[in-house]
Design an enzyme around this catalytic site. Structure first.
Site, PDB file in Angstrom:
ATOM      1  N   LYS A   1     -18.583 -34.805  16.896  1.00 35.80           N
ATOM      2  CA  LYS A   1     -17.534 -33.797  17.039  1.00 35.80           C
ATOM      3  C   LYS A   1     -16.289 -34.384  16.393  1.00 35.80           C
ATOM      4  CE  LYS A   1     -19.519 -31.876  21.209  1.00 35.80           C
ATOM      5  NZ  LYS A   1     -19.728 -32.093  22.627  1.00 35.80           N
TER       6      LYS A   1
ATOM      7  N   ASN B   1     -15.606 -38.264  17.321  1.00 36.13           N
ATOM      8  CA  ASN B   1     -16.273 -38.429  18.611  1.00 36.13           C
ATOM      9  C   ASN B   1     -17.792 -38.381  18.382  1.00 36.13           C
ATOM     10  OD1 ASN B   1     -17.294 -38.197  21.185  1.00 36.13           O
ATOM     11  ND2 ASN B   1     -16.318 -36.219  21.631  1.00 36.13           N
TER      12      ASN B   1
ATOM     13  N   HIS C   1     -18.657 -34.147  34.461  1.00 37.63           N
ATOM     14  CA  HIS C   1     -18.868 -33.989  33.018  1.00 37.63           C
ATOM     15  C   HIS C   1     -20.373 -33.851  32.788  1.00 37.63           C
ATOM     16  CE1 HIS C   1     -18.094 -34.637  28.652  1.00 37.63           C
ATOM     17  NE2 HIS C   1     -19.387 -34.894  28.733  1.00 37.63           N
TER      18      HIS C   1
ATOM     19  N   MET D   1     -30.487 -28.143  27.857  1.00 37.04           N
ATOM     20  CA  MET D   1     -30.431 -27.339  29.082  1.00 37.04           C
ATOM     21  C   MET D   1     -30.755 -25.864  28.832  1.00 37.04           C
ATOM     22  SD  MET D   1     -30.124 -27.122  32.241  1.00 37.04           S
ATOM     23  CE  MET D   1     -29.383 -28.500  33.093  1.00 37.04           C
TER      24      MET D   1
ATOM     25  N   ASN E   1     -20.704 -24.054  30.391  1.00 37.36           N
ATOM     26  CA  ASN E   1     -21.449 -22.859  29.978  1.00 37.36           C
ATOM     27  C   ASN E   1     -22.547 -22.395  30.915  1.00 37.36           C
ATOM     28  OD1 ASN E   1     -20.188 -22.444  27.334  1.00 37.36           O
ATOM     29  ND2 ASN E   1     -21.085 -24.439  26.854  1.00 37.36           N
TER      30      ASN E   1
ATOM     31  N   ASP F   1     -13.815 -45.056  26.275  1.00 37.72           N
ATOM     32  CA  ASP F   1     -14.302 -44.179  27.343  1.00 37.72           C
ATOM     33  C   ASP F   1     -14.336 -44.895  28.690  1.00 37.72           C
ATOM     34  OD1 ASP F   1     -14.791 -41.547  27.170  1.00 37.72           O
ATOM     35  OD2 ASP F   1     -16.943 -41.709  26.833  1.00 37.72           O
TER      36      ASP F   1
HETATM   37  P1  ADP Z   1     -22.603 -34.170  24.291  1.00 38.98           P
HETATM   38  O1  ADP Z   1     -22.764 -34.961  25.554  1.00 38.98           O
HETATM   39  O2  ADP Z   1     -23.548 -34.607  23.212  1.00 38.98           O
HETATM   40  O3  ADP Z   1     -21.170 -34.032  23.839  1.00 38.98           O
HETATM   41  P2  ADP Z   1     -22.399 -31.356  25.006  1.00 38.98           P
HETATM   42  O4  ADP Z   1     -21.221 -31.549  25.898  1.00 38.98           O
HETATM   43  O5  ADP Z   1     -22.206 -30.608  23.739  1.00 38.98           O
HETATM   44  O6  ADP Z   1     -23.129 -32.722  24.689  1.00 38.98           O
HETATM   45  O7  ADP Z   1     -23.538 -30.634  25.895  1.00 38.98           O
HETATM   46  C1  ADP Z   1     -24.822 -30.423  25.402  1.00 38.98           C
HETATM   47  C2  ADP Z   1     -25.619 -29.734  26.481  1.00 38.98           C
HETATM   48  O8  ADP Z   1     -24.987 -28.488  26.826  1.00 38.98           O
HETATM   49  C3  ADP Z   1     -27.052 -29.385  26.076  1.00 38.98           C
HETATM   50  O9  ADP Z   1     -27.941 -29.673  27.146  1.00 38.98           O
HETATM   51  C4  ADP Z   1     -26.983 -27.884  25.868  1.00 38.98           C
HETATM   52  O10 ADP Z   1     -28.226 -27.263  26.119  1.00 38.98           O
HETATM   53  C5  ADP Z   1     -25.976 -27.503  26.932  1.00 38.98           C
HETATM   54  N1  ADP Z   1     -25.429 -26.157  26.703  1.00 38.98           N
HETATM   55  C6  ADP Z   1     -24.658 -25.735  25.675  1.00 38.98           C
HETATM   56  N2  ADP Z   1     -24.421 -24.398  25.785  1.00 38.98           N
HETATM   57  C7  ADP Z   1     -25.050 -23.980  26.912  1.00 38.98           C
HETATM   58  C8  ADP Z   1     -25.199 -22.723  27.572  1.00 38.98           C
HETATM   59  N3  ADP Z   1     -24.644 -21.608  27.093  1.00 38.98           N
HETATM   60  N4  ADP Z   1     -25.936 -22.680  28.710  1.00 38.98           N
HETATM   61  C9  ADP Z   1     -26.525 -23.798  29.212  1.00 38.98           C
HETATM   62  N5  ADP Z   1     -26.428 -25.007  28.627  1.00 38.98           N
HETATM   63  C10 ADP Z   1     -25.708 -25.105  27.504  1.00 38.98           C
END
Ligand code: ADP
Length: 373
Positions: free
Chosen positions: A15, A8, A176, A252, A303, A117
């Site tokens: 991932k 992914n 999402h 974030m 999160n 997707d």
């Molecule tokens: P992708 O779209 O690349 O798969 P992810 O689903 O891994 O991305 O999400 C990445 C985002 O999640 C980033 O903005 C990161 O800061 C945020 N993020 C991850 N952990 C936390 C957390 N504990 N609190 C706030 N934001 C978080």
């Protein structure tokens, strides 16, 4: 024993997960900001258990599949189809093609499958998928496709499982929220609308992507600042969104920290981010005539209690009442799902662990089983 590798590639990370045929994840990891596709796959090789001698299939999440509905085996024709869609998902489709070619060099005997997707949205009604533009433009392929389909479909299944009701009976809003972000309205088990469109630029404010802007904006910036169309497009993908409003990049966590420290840009970024999601939730509640559940997934959705609280503030009129204690410390079940609404809330609010790699695995496994018969 059959083993399946699910890849992914996101805009900022790879991932991956290795699954046994019963769906058990034997390895699951992330390669953050890899230098290139080949070095990312070398990391994957190092991360696989030594006892796994051969792979039965490799599945790739492919972001833009055009009008394709179902997983498909990679061959020259499929590769050139994905190549023809490069301009519509420039951050993603190139990575998928490079990944297939590199994986073929590493595992020449293993069939590779594209899982799209866009597929979950392929049944969107025409009034949601069309743009009101000249017929010649629509004939050229200008329409809304939608993305994050694997994630939204998984959210639908997870919410239905948790609430103990068939997806066909539920109106679900799936949010999402990762580096990219989209909301999907799911009714009768189908995506009936989603916030991304022709490309993954439309809709929500994202890490570095702008989301909705006036279609007149590129022309305006071209005339005012003399930027070319490719320059404008690149900046809308890579230098906009939270990064542009907050001035702290698209991550974030950093934006939330800066906002707590009183930074005005970070506060604006957070406010605009949550406001855009709220607008879509309101619009989709109207589109579906109500809502049984709002679910949050992705790195931010899972999160960030603060983002969830900002989005759900004042949503009581839709029957959505967040429990601050549950939201602050979600208690996820074995499926990675937690309920966050107060006891007795008419509609549910949930956090759902994203399982895109599992969806890639299932699509790959089912296709290979079907082609073997
Ligand atoms: P992708 O779209 O690349 O798969 P992810 O689903 O891994 O991305 O999400 C990445 C985002 O999640 C980033 O903005 C990161 O800061 C945020 N993020 C991850 N952990 C936390 C957390 N504990 N609190 C706030 N934001 C978080």
């Amino acid at each position: 024993m059959n083993h399946f590798l699910a890849l992914n590639f996101g805009s900022a990370s790879l991932k991956y997960a290795l699954f046994a045929e019963d769906g058990t994840a034997l390895a699951h990891s992330i390669v953050d900001r890899p230098a290139d596709v080949r070095s990312a796959l070398d990391d994957v090789c190092r991360g696989l258990p030594k006892e796994v001698a051969r792979l039965t299939g490799i599945g790739h999440r492919v972001v833009h599949g055009g009008r394709r509905h179902a997983p498909v085996l990679f061959d020259a024709a499929v590769e050139s189809e994905i190549e023809s869609l490069l301009d519509l998902a420039p951050q993603h489709n190139r990575l998928s093609l490079d990944a297939v070619r590199s994986a073929r060099a590493l595992w020449p005997q293993t069939p590779q499958v594209a899982v799209f997707d866009t597929a979950f949205h392929s049944g969107m009604p025409e009034h949601a998928s069309c743009y009101a533009v000249p017929a010649a433009w629509r004939d050229a392929g200008l329409r809304r496709y939608g993305f994050h389909g694997l994630s939204h479909e998984h959210v639908m299944q997870a919410v239905a499982g948790r609430l103990g009701r068939p997806a066909a009976d539920l109106k679900i809003m799936s949010c999402h929220l990762g580096n990219g972000a989209s909301v999907c309205a799911i009714e009768h088990g189908r995506s009936v609308d989603t916030s991304m469109g022709l490309t993954p630029l439309e809709g929500l404010v994202m890490g570095t992507r702008c989301g909705d802007i006036d279609p007149g904006a590129p022309g305006f910036i071209h005339r005012e600042l003399g930027l070319t169309l490719p320059e404008i497009e690149r900046m809308l993908y890579q230098e906009s969104g939270l990064a542009a409003l907050g001035g702290h990049g698209g991550d974030m966590r950093l934006i939330e920290e800066s906002a707590v420290a009183g930074d005005a840009g970070a506060r604006l970024a957070l406010a605009a981010y949550a406001y855009r999601i709220r607008k879509y939730i309101g619009a989709y509640a109207a589109a579906m005539g109500g809502c049984d559940a709002v679910a949050f997934t992705g790195g931010i959705g899972e999160n960030s209690a603060g983002v969830r609280a900002s989005v759900m503030r004042g949503m009581e009129f839709l029957g959505l009442v967040l429990d601050p204690a549950r939201n602050g410390k979600p208690l996820s079940d074995a499926a990675g799902v937690a309920e966050l609404q107060v006891e007795g809330s008419p509609a549910a609010i949930l956090s759902v662990q994203a399982r895109e790699e599992w969806m890639v695995f299932r699509g790959t496994q089912l296709l290979l089983a079907a082609t073997a018969n």
